[in-house]
Design an enzyme around this catalytic site. Structure first.
Site, PDB file in Angstrom:
ATOM      1  N   CYS A  29       0.889  -1.202   0.172  1.00 22.86           N
ATOM      2  CA  CYS A  29      -0.021  -0.141   0.214  1.00 22.86           C
ATOM      3  C   CYS A  29       0.871   1.080   0.143  1.00 22.86           C
ATOM      4  CB  CYS A  29      -1.022   0.035   1.206  1.00 22.86           C
ATOM      5  SG  CYS A  29      -1.747   1.443   1.579  1.00 22.86           S
TER       6      CYS A  29
ATOM      7  N   CYS B 213       0.242   3.710   2.817  1.00 20.21           N
ATOM      8  CA  CYS B 213       0.605   3.162   3.953  1.00 20.21           C
ATOM      9  C   CYS B 213       2.227   3.284   4.247  1.00 20.21           C
ATOM     10  CB  CYS B 213       0.381   1.718   4.144  1.00 20.21           C
ATOM     11  SG  CYS B 213      -1.259   1.128   3.900  1.00 20.21           S
TER      12      CYS B 213
END
Length: 124
Positions: A30, A33
């Site tokens: 991600c 992230c």
């Protein structure tokens, strides 16, 4: 305090043994992230009395499901075992500091009363 990896086995003890626990639900693949990770790590250094946990949603799918995680990163803030904040997206550093200040300032007796009232209202 540095961030700590939370698993299904370590999650409940982390909540039981600490007043305030922040949880970053994330995954390696991600991009957002990876952008939030360094922010989260820096802020964790400023608050050694708070647990800054990380839950890898790929490895801990059941834990992510318990929180209804549909998008990552998602930040959860838990105080006295009450989830006070659960929101997806990257939180900027000053925003994270602001959230921590707000959580510290809460009257948890009032929060528990409010939660109990809401539960009674929905049960009726």
């Amino acid at each position: 305090m540095a961030t700590v990896e939370l698993t299904a086995e370590s999650f409940a003890p982390a909540l039981e043994d600490n007043d305030i626990v922040l949880v970053d639900f994330w995954a390696e693949w991600c991009g957002p992230c990876r952008a939030f990770g360094p922010i989260y790590e820096r802020v964790s250094q400023e608050h050694p009395d708070i647990v800054f946990g990380k839950v890898d949603t790929e490895a801990e799918q059941d834990l992510a499901a318990q929180f209804g995680i549909m998008s990552i990163p998602t930040l959860a803030i838990i105080r006295d075992r009450v989830v006070l904040f659960l929101q997806p997206g990257v939180v900027p550093e000053d925003g994270l500091e602001n959230l921590i200040s707000q959580v510290r300032a809460l009257d948890m007796d009032e929060v528990r009363r409010s939660v109990a009232e809401q539960q009674e209202a929905t049960a009726s």
